[in-house]
Enzyme design. Structure first.
Site, mmCIF file in Angstrom:
data_model
loop_
_atom_site.group_PDB
_atom_site.id
_atom_site.type_symbol
_atom_site.label_atom_id
_atom_site.label_comp_id
_atom_site.label_asym_id
_atom_site.label_seq_id
_atom_site.Cartn_x
_atom_site.Cartn_y
_atom_site.Cartn_z
ATOM 1 N N ASN A 159 0.803 -1.238 0.000
ATOM 2 C CA ASN A 159 0.000 0.000 0.000
ATOM 3 C C ASN A 159 0.833 1.285 0.000
ATOM 4 O O ASN A 159 0.395 2.298 -0.511
ATOM 5 C CB ASN A 159 -1.027 -0.012 1.143
ATOM 6 C CG ASN A 159 -0.398 -0.195 2.500
ATOM 7 O OD1 ASN A 159 0.761 -0.578 2.600
ATOM 8 N ND2 ASN A 159 -1.149 0.079 3.531
ATOM 9 N N LYS A 182 12.519 -7.108 1.366
ATOM 10 C CA LYS A 182 11.619 -7.802 0.436
ATOM 11 C C LYS A 182 10.334 -6.995 0.269
ATOM 12 O O LYS A 182 9.562 -6.845 1.217
ATOM 13 C CB LYS A 182 11.253 -9.202 0.956
ATOM 14 C CG LYS A 182 10.537 -10.012 -0.143
ATOM 15 C CD LYS A 182 9.673 -11.129 0.372
ATOM 16 C CE LYS A 182 8.212 -10.786 0.466
ATOM 17 N NZ LYS A 182 7.535 -10.353 -0.776
ATOM 18 N N GLY A 235 2.386 -5.748 7.536
ATOM 19 C CA GLY A 235 1.480 -6.543 6.713
ATOM 20 C C GLY A 235 0.322 -7.051 7.543
ATOM 21 O O GLY A 235 -0.028 -6.460 8.574
ATOM 22 N N SER A 236 -0.241 -8.149 7.108
ATOM 23 C CA SER A 236 -1.457 -8.646 7.763
ATOM 24 C C SER A 236 -1.135 -9.286 9.111
ATOM 25 O O SER A 236 -0.019 -9.780 9.340
ATOM 26 C CB SER A 236 -2.132 -9.677 6.854
ATOM 27 O OG SER A 236 -1.246 -10.750 6.636
ATOM 28 N N GLY A 240 1.903 -11.760 10.335
ATOM 29 C CA GLY A 240 2.681 -11.282 11.484
ATOM 30 C C GLY A 240 2.781 -12.340 12.572
ATOM 31 O O GLY A 240 3.844 -12.571 13.160
ATOM 32 N N GLU A 257 4.063 -4.469 12.384
ATOM 33 C CA GLU A 257 3.012 -3.457 12.177
ATOM 34 C C GLU A 257 1.915 -4.135 11.382
ATOM 35 O O GLU A 257 2.112 -4.464 10.213
ATOM 36 C CB GLU A 257 3.582 -2.275 11.400
ATOM 37 C CG GLU A 257 4.718 -1.618 12.150
ATOM 38 C CD GLU A 257 5.183 -0.341 11.492
ATOM 39 O OE1 GLU A 257 5.163 -0.265 10.252
ATOM 40 O OE2 GLU A 257 5.550 0.587 12.224
ATOM 41 N N CYS A 291 -3.412 0.923 6.771
ATOM 42 C CA CYS A 291 -3.598 0.278 8.074
ATOM 43 C C CYS A 291 -4.294 1.208 9.054
ATOM 44 O O CYS A 291 -5.051 0.764 9.913
ATOM 45 C CB CYS A 291 -2.267 -0.177 8.640
ATOM 46 S SG CYS A 291 -1.091 1.154 8.800
ATOM 47 N N GLN A 338 -8.292 -7.506 -4.533
ATOM 48 C CA GLN A 338 -8.686 -6.516 -3.528
ATOM 49 C C GLN A 338 -10.113 -6.042 -3.798
ATOM 50 O O GLN A 338 -10.910 -5.857 -2.876
ATOM 51 C CB GLN A 338 -7.683 -5.353 -3.580
ATOM 52 C CG GLN A 338 -7.617 -4.525 -2.334
ATOM 53 C CD GLN A 338 -7.175 -5.319 -1.115
ATOM 54 O OE1 GLN A 338 -6.647 -6.418 -1.227
ATOM 55 N NE2 GLN A 338 -7.439 -4.775 0.058
ATOM 56 N N GLU A 392 -11.125 -6.393 9.266
ATOM 57 C CA GLU A 392 -10.449 -5.385 8.461
ATOM 58 C C GLU A 392 -10.810 -5.600 6.995
ATOM 59 O O GLU A 392 -10.586 -6.685 6.454
ATOM 60 C CB GLU A 392 -8.930 -5.501 8.636
ATOM 61 C CG GLU A 392 -8.191 -4.392 7.913
ATOM 62 C CD GLU A 392 -6.668 -4.544 7.979
ATOM 63 O OE1 GLU A 392 -6.176 -5.672 7.820
ATOM 64 O OE2 GLU A 392 -5.997 -3.525 8.190
HETATM 65 P P1 NAP Z 1 0.468 -9.532 3.698
HETATM 66 O O1 NAP Z 1 -0.241 -10.441 2.812
HETATM 67 O O2 NAP Z 1 0.690 -9.940 5.098
HETATM 68 O O3 NAP Z 1 1.885 -9.245 2.988
HETATM 69 C C1 NAP Z 1 2.821 -8.380 3.544
HETATM 70 C C2 NAP Z 1 4.204 -8.807 3.116
HETATM 71 O O4 NAP Z 1 4.486 -10.093 3.655
HETATM 72 C C3 NAP Z 1 4.366 -8.934 1.608
HETATM 73 O O5 NAP Z 1 5.662 -8.530 1.225
HETATM 74 C C4 NAP Z 1 4.211 -10.436 1.414
HETATM 75 O O6 NAP Z 1 4.802 -10.918 0.230
HETATM 76 C C5 NAP Z 1 4.945 -10.938 2.628
HETATM 77 N N1 NAP Z 1 4.725 -12.332 2.947
HETATM 78 C C6 NAP Z 1 3.730 -13.152 2.517
HETATM 79 N N2 NAP Z 1 3.917 -14.399 3.014
HETATM 80 C C7 NAP Z 1 5.036 -14.365 3.781
HETATM 81 C C8 NAP Z 1 5.748 -15.320 4.539
HETATM 82 N N3 NAP Z 1 5.365 -16.598 4.629
HETATM 83 N N4 NAP Z 1 6.865 -14.931 5.186
HETATM 84 C C9 NAP Z 1 7.287 -13.653 5.115
HETATM 85 N N5 NAP Z 1 6.658 -12.704 4.394
HETATM 86 C C10 NAP Z 1 5.545 -13.055 3.739
HETATM 87 O O7 NAP Z 1 -0.225 -8.096 3.745
HETATM 88 P P2 NAP Z 1 -0.763 -7.235 2.518
HETATM 89 O O8 NAP Z 1 -2.043 -7.814 2.052
HETATM 90 O O9 NAP Z 1 0.333 -7.033 1.541
HETATM 91 O O10 NAP Z 1 -1.026 -5.838 3.239
HETATM 92 C C11 NAP Z 1 -2.216 -5.528 3.866
HETATM 93 C C12 NAP Z 1 -2.103 -5.704 5.365
HETATM 94 O O11 NAP Z 1 -1.011 -4.953 5.872
HETATM 95 C C13 NAP Z 1 -3.320 -5.167 6.096
HETATM 96 O O12 NAP Z 1 -3.681 -6.053 7.121
HETATM 97 C C14 NAP Z 1 -2.835 -3.861 6.691
HETATM 98 O O13 NAP Z 1 -3.528 -3.426 7.820
HETATM 99 C C15 NAP Z 1 -1.419 -4.195 7.003
HETATM 100 N N6 NAP Z 1 -0.623 -2.973 7.131
HETATM 101 C C16 NAP Z 1 -0.245 -2.565 8.385
HETATM 102 C C17 NAP Z 1 0.474 -1.386 8.546
HETATM 103 C C18 NAP Z 1 0.886 -0.921 9.913
HETATM 104 O O14 NAP Z 1 1.759 -0.042 9.997
HETATM 105 N N7 NAP Z 1 0.296 -1.407 10.984
HETATM 106 C C19 NAP Z 1 0.813 -0.627 7.428
HETATM 107 C C20 NAP Z 1 0.402 -1.059 6.174
HETATM 108 C C21 NAP Z 1 -0.317 -2.244 6.036
HETATM 109 P P3 NAP Z 1 3.904 -11.149 -1.099
HETATM 110 O O15 NAP Z 1 3.425 -9.834 -1.522
HETATM 111 O O16 NAP Z 1 4.872 -11.754 -2.030
HETATM 112 O O17 NAP Z 1 2.796 -12.084 -0.696
#
Ligand code: NAP
Length: 489
Positions: A159, A182, A235-236, A240, A257, A291, A338, A392
């Site tokens: 994002n 990454k 990320g999600s 996490g 985060e 987020c 999405q 969410e």
């Molecule tokens: P996501 O699916 O968790 O992906 C985040 C990152 O993790 C991507 O680079 C993803 O790679 C990677 N990833 C996936 N599987 C993994 C694994 N097994 N081991 C290590 N890394 C892995 O999240 P998203 O859909 O991209 O982002 C949306 C989420 O992020 C929402 O829940 C949002 O609230 C959260 N977010 C939180 C904040 C905060 O500061 N609190 C800020 C922004 C977003 P790939 O893309 O290759 O799958």
């Protein structure tokens, strides 16, 4: 922007390892324009574990020299990097808008914010202070010092493809750590440019490395690598938690985060138009894919009707369109997956008995057919047990819940597994202080939306985060560890 993309799109990119660009071992995958689905922006590595291992080893090899580089020199390089971000703001914004979809003005703002966060981080390099303690015995001095932890694995979502990497890499470098970054699979293009700029600013080979590839393929190799001392992950919550379990098995430290279901609570507040402006901006910036997006409005029953009218009026001003449309204030969603998620939640909301007051329509005519556009949606008659009030959505959907009094509004706000950001609108000082103290969230905003500052700690509680907050001085706790030294003289 479009002619620039025509000229510069479609190239093949590699990983940045040990100061060199190299092809990944798993071939490449195309990344497409978010608002022109058929247009390839570039071909990017589908990296393997072997690529990750080389990157971690390069970062490990560079750590000794980089951590010993005087802090003012590290800071000077980061200051230069911040200048380069500003110099290349337009190109970075083009790449960012093309791969992510957000409007150009949002992208330009994101690049400038990355520069400002970097300058703050650069200053922190000189503040790795310890304490000098009175000796327990004669002629024995005792002091504490902070030292960089080593190689940091940084993983980001799609994002904020410029500010999230910079938010992790710049402080890591300031404190003397080295990094393997990454990006999300969907948004590697701006990151490639960031690597070029870090190198141009003078960051030595191996200090920052980029491995592009799918998290499901290479995530475990990176998180579980024994030479990785800490993982900064955004990320999600699901990912996490997984990362936390892996890191805990070898006591690697984490900065997580994660997701949010952020409430705006509207109590006795005279300027409902102002509250609506702040809420709508916080809810629909980045098409709600943020987020800290406000996704629940909890309003006192006697104010609800008036607030809804203000929200509707404010939302009516949003113009949905592609990044290159200067009038557009909200871009498309990043991709079909999405959009499907958002539409599914709109269906669920209706099925649960909420009323869709506005929006939630897919735009398909003309150039809208080239992207995943949906109009900003507002639900009322939402109750706390509904899925749209609890889960969410990560899209442009806002829910209005009504509360009898301030106490029940507080209960509703806290009735969530998440605890990232919250906003409270009130003219009563006592309520402002009371809510700030009792809201279960990492950040509380009184009488404004959920925008954060470039130097204030950023993070969440409950399932929204773990470990030291990012951005502010709290980063010191993640990127450095304490050592205690005793000197007899
Ligand atoms: P996501 O699916 O968790 O992906 C985040 C990152 O993790 C991507 O680079 C993803 O790679 C990677 N990833 C996936 N599987 C993994 C694994 N097994 N081991 C290590 N890394 C892995 O999240 P998203 O859909 O991209 O982002 C949306 C989420 O992020 C929402 O829940 C949002 O609230 C959260 N977010 C939180 C904040 C905060 O500061 N609190 C800020 C922004 C977003 P790939 O893309 O290759 O799958």
């Amino acid at each position: 922007m479009l002619s620039w993309l025509e000229r510069n799109g479609g190239k093949t990119y590699g990983n940045f390892i040990g100061g060199k660009w190299e092809a990944g071992e798993g071939g490449t995958v195309p990344i497409f324009h978010a608002a022109r689905r058929g247009q390839v922006l570039g071909y990017f590595p589908d990296s393997t574990e072997a690529d990750v291992n080389r990157a971690v080893e390069a970062a490990h090899a560079a750590f000794r020299t980089w951590s010993a580089t005087p802090a003012p020199d590290r800071a000077a390089i980061l200051m230069k990097f911040a200048d380069l971000l500003e110099r290349d703001q337009e190109e970075l914004a083009y790449r960012l808008s093309a791969e992510q979809g957000k409007t150009l003005s949002e992208s330009r703002g994101e690049v400038l914010r990355a520069a400002r966060e970097t300058r703050f981080a650069a200053g922190e390099a000189l503040r790795m202070a310890g304490d000098t303690l009175p000796g327990e015995r004669a002629r024995v001095e005792t002091r504490t010092m902070r030292q960089p932890i080593g190689v940091v694995a940084a993983i980001a979502p799609w994002n904020f493809p410029v500010v999230t990497p910079v938010r992790k890499i710049s402080p890591a470098l300031a404190y003397g750590c080295t990094v393997v970054f990454k990006p999300a699979t969907a948004t590697p293009w701006a990151t490639v440019k960031l690597m070029e700029l870090y190198a141009e600013a003078g960051v030595p080979a191996g200090v920052v490395n980029l491995v592009i590839g799918s998290g499901s393929k290479i995530g475990d190799a990176l998180v579980g690598h024994p030479l990785v001392a800490g993982i900064s992950f955004t990320g999600s919550t699901a990912q996490g938690l997984r990362i936390q379990r892996m890191a805990a098995a070898r006591l690697a430290r984490t900065q997580l985060e994660l997701g949010g279901k952020n409430p705006a609570i509207v109590l006795d507040y005279g300027d409902l138009a102002h509250a609506a402006r702040q809420i709508v901006s916080a809810a629909f910036t980045c098409s709600g894919q943020r987020c800290t997006a406000i996704s629940r409005v909890i309003v006192l029953r006697d104010k609800a009707e008036a607030l809804k009218q203000e929200l509707l009026a404010e939302m009516a001003k949003i113009k949905v369109g592609p990044a290159w449309d200067p009038e557009a204030t909200m871009g498309p969603l990043i991709n079909q997956a999405q959009l499907d998620t958002v539409l599914e939640y709109i269906r669920i909301g209706r099925e649960e008995g909420a009323r869709l007051l506005m929006g939630g329509e897919v735009l398909r005519d003309g150039e809208y057919a080239e992207g995943c556009y949906v109009t900003p949606a507002l639900f009322d008659r939402v109750t706390p047990d509904m899925r749209i009030a609890r889960e969410e959505i990560f899209g442009p959907v806002l829910c209005v819940l009504e509360a009898e009094d301030a106490e029940s509004a507080l209960r509703m706000a806290n009735d969530s597994e998440y605890g990232l950001a919250a906003a409270v609108f009130t003219d009563r000082l006592a309520d402002a202080v009371d809510f700030a103290e009792r809201l279960q969230s990492g950040m509380v905003h009184i009488n404004h939306g959920t925008a954060s500052a470039v130097h204030a700690p950023f993070g969440g509680v409950k399932l929204s985060g773990y470990g030291p907050y990012s951005i502010g001085r709290s980063n010191l706790e993640f990127y450095t560890e304490m050592k205690v030294m005793y000197v007899q003289y």
